[in-house]
Design a protein around this motif. Structure first.
Motif, PDB file in Angstrom:
ATOM      1  N   UNK A  10       0.812  -1.302  -0.101  1.00 33.38           N
ATOM      2  CA  UNK A  10       0.142  -0.101  -0.250  1.00 33.38           C
ATOM      3  C   UNK A  10       0.836   1.286   0.111  1.00 33.38           C
ATOM      4  N   UNK A  11       1.829   1.343   0.866  1.00 32.65           N
ATOM      5  CA  UNK A  11       2.777   2.531   0.861  1.00 32.65           C
ATOM      6  C   UNK A  11       3.421   2.725  -0.300  1.00 32.65           C
ATOM      7  N   UNK A  32      -6.497  -3.161  -1.952  1.00 30.96           N
ATOM      8  CA  UNK A  32      -7.150  -2.974  -0.909  1.00 30.96           C
ATOM      9  C   UNK A  32      -7.878  -4.532  -0.246  1.00 30.96           C
ATOM     10  N   UNK A  33      -8.123  -5.288  -1.500  1.00 38.31           N
ATOM     11  CA  UNK A  33      -8.754  -6.670  -1.179  1.00 38.31           C
ATOM     12  C   UNK A  33      -7.510  -7.485  -0.591  1.00 38.31           C
ATOM     13  N   UNK A  34      -6.316  -7.295  -1.130  1.00 40.35           N
ATOM     14  CA  UNK A  34      -5.071  -8.124  -0.616  1.00 40.35           C
ATOM     15  C   UNK A  34      -4.922  -7.821   0.804  1.00 40.35           C
ATOM     16  N   UNK A  35      -4.937  -6.308   1.030  1.00 39.44           N
ATOM     17  CA  UNK A  35      -4.692  -5.905   2.444  1.00 39.44           C
ATOM     18  C   UNK A  35      -5.818  -6.460   3.410  1.00 39.44           C
ATOM     19  N   UNK A  36      -6.783  -6.266   2.927  1.00 41.62           N
ATOM     20  CA  UNK A  36      -7.923  -6.628   4.105  1.00 41.62           C
ATOM     21  C   UNK A  36      -7.941  -8.129   4.087  1.00 41.62           C
ATOM     22  N   UNK A  37      -7.440  -8.910   3.223  1.00 37.04           N
ATOM     23  CA  UNK A  37      -7.637 -10.476   3.636  1.00 37.04           C
ATOM     24  C   UNK A  37      -6.347 -10.717   4.406  1.00 37.04           C
ATOM     25  N   UNK A  38      -5.410  -9.772   4.369  1.00 36.38           N
ATOM     26  CA  UNK A  38      -4.122 -10.220   4.933  1.00 36.38           C
ATOM     27  C   UNK A  38      -4.456  -9.494   6.649  1.00 36.38           C
ATOM     28  N   UNK A  39      -5.434  -8.899   6.866  1.00 39.68           N
ATOM     29  CA  UNK A  39      -5.636  -8.588   8.140  1.00 39.68           C
ATOM     30  C   UNK A  39      -5.513  -7.166   8.471  1.00 39.68           C
ATOM     31  N   UNK A  40      -5.010  -6.114   7.529  1.00 40.55           N
ATOM     32  CA  UNK A  40      -5.020  -4.840   7.680  1.00 40.55           C
ATOM     33  C   UNK A  40      -6.378  -4.381   7.961  1.00 40.55           C
ATOM     34  N   UNK A  41      -6.435  -3.575   9.362  1.00 44.48           N
ATOM     35  CA  UNK A  41      -7.596  -3.003   9.490  1.00 44.48           C
ATOM     36  C   UNK A  41      -7.947  -1.515   9.616  1.00 44.48           C
ATOM     37  N   UNK A  42      -8.626  -0.838   8.926  1.00 46.54           N
ATOM     38  CA  UNK A  42      -8.916   0.498   8.912  1.00 46.54           C
ATOM     39  C   UNK A  42     -10.407   0.763   8.416  1.00 46.54           C
ATOM     40  N   UNK A  43     -11.199   1.755   8.737  1.00 43.98           N
ATOM     41  CA  UNK A  43     -12.646   1.768   8.322  1.00 43.98           C
ATOM     42  C   UNK A  43     -12.797   1.836   6.802  1.00 43.98           C
ATOM     43  N   UNK A  46     -12.429  -1.867   3.689  1.00 49.04           N
ATOM     44  CA  UNK A  46     -13.530  -2.857   3.296  1.00 49.04           C
ATOM     45  C   UNK A  46     -14.384  -2.126   2.041  1.00 49.04           C
ATOM     46  N   UNK A  47     -14.629  -0.661   2.134  1.00 52.58           N
ATOM     47  CA  UNK A  47     -15.071   0.201   1.035  1.00 52.58           C
ATOM     48  C   UNK A  47     -14.244   0.043  -0.322  1.00 52.58           C
ATOM     49  N   UNK A  48     -12.934   0.052   0.067  1.00 59.07           N
ATOM     50  CA  UNK A  48     -12.049  -0.194  -1.308  1.00 59.07           C
ATOM     51  C   UNK A  48     -12.252  -1.303  -1.807  1.00 59.07           C
ATOM     52  N   UNK A  49     -11.951  -2.236  -1.134  1.00 57.32           N
ATOM     53  CA  UNK A  49     -12.026  -3.731  -1.453  1.00 57.32           C
ATOM     54  C   UNK A  49     -13.114  -4.109  -1.905  1.00 57.32           C
ATOM     55  N   UNK A  61     -10.316   8.156  -4.361  1.00 57.13           N
ATOM     56  CA  UNK A  61     -10.610   8.823  -3.218  1.00 57.13           C
ATOM     57  C   UNK A  61     -10.424   8.008  -2.049  1.00 57.13           C
ATOM     58  N   UNK A  62     -11.172   6.591  -1.999  1.00 59.85           N
ATOM     59  CA  UNK A  62     -10.990   5.789  -1.134  1.00 59.85           C
ATOM     60  C   UNK A  62      -9.619   5.321  -0.688  1.00 59.85           C
ATOM     61  N   UNK A  63      -8.820   5.153  -1.548  1.00 56.74           N
ATOM     62  CA  UNK A  63      -7.428   4.877  -1.506  1.00 56.74           C
ATOM     63  C   UNK A  63      -6.727   5.939  -0.479  1.00 56.74           C
ATOM     64  N   UNK A  64      -7.002   7.223  -0.893  1.00 56.64           N
ATOM     65  CA  UNK A  64      -6.418   8.228  -0.272  1.00 56.64           C
ATOM     66  C   UNK A  64      -6.689   8.213   1.338  1.00 56.64           C
TER      67      UNK A  64
END
Length: 181
Positions: A10-11, A32-43, A46-49, A61-64
């Motif tokens: 992501x960075x 976003x999907x990869x990060x979510x499935x890896x356990x990254x958590x932020x509000x 899930x919207x991006x993924x 915008x969601x990525x920002x």
């Protein structure tokens, strides 16, 4: 992919966008999907993924928002080009020192997107770091299969970049360096 690798991915994309590279919506959604499935958590993650093809325009915008929520990029970068370049160089140098950004990638960003934006007559504080980055790149790129000392030379060159990055960050904390110390 583990959480640290997902955050690093992501960075890296966030940095690419900071330096003006376009990153497609499909890639942002997949990250976003990869990060979510890896356990990254932020509000916003899930919207991006969960975006579908019709919602792809919302991905930038969601990525920002994800980047801001995870605090993966500085939120207070100057808008003027030269102060911005100094701030980015300092940030990338700090990421190298912290081991968050590998020497090769960090050196690439510092050289091509930081130092190249700073007028030569103001770049004196960066010279030792730039020299070590160039030396590392030269050392890493030129080798032969019979070169038994290659690995140790590359590691020495990486250590030199980290040391110079640390020296730079310590000499120029959070404010724009001026030519001449």
């Amino acid at each position: 992919m583990d959480v640290e690798a997902a955050i690093a991915a992501l960075r890296k994309v966030a940095i690419d966008q900071l330096v003006g590279h376009h990153v497609g919506s499909d890639r942002l959604i997949q990250l976003g999907l990869d990060a979510l499935l890896s356990g990254v958590d932020c509000p916003s993650l899930p919207l991006l993924a969960g975006l579908n093809r019709a919602e792809e325009p919302d991905s930038q915008e969601l990525f920002r928002q994800v980047m801001a929520e995870l605090r993966l990029i500085p939120d207070d970068l100057p808008t003027l080009p030269i102060p911005r370049a100094w701030a980015l160089v300092r940030w990338w140098a700090q990421l190298i020192v912290d081991g968050v950004l590998d020497v090769r990638s960090g050196g690439h960003y510092i050289y091509w997107y930081g130092w190249s934006e700073i007028p030569y007559d103001q770049s004196e504080p960066l010279q030792p770091l730039i020299s070590s980055i160039v030396q590392h790149q030269d050392t890493a790129e030129y080798w032969a299969t019979w070169d038994t000392g290659y690995t140790s030379r590359v590691l020495d060159a990486q250590t030199k970049v980290v040391d110079e990055a640390r020296t730079f960050v310590q000499a120029w904390p959070a404010s724009e360096p001026r030519s001449g110390r």
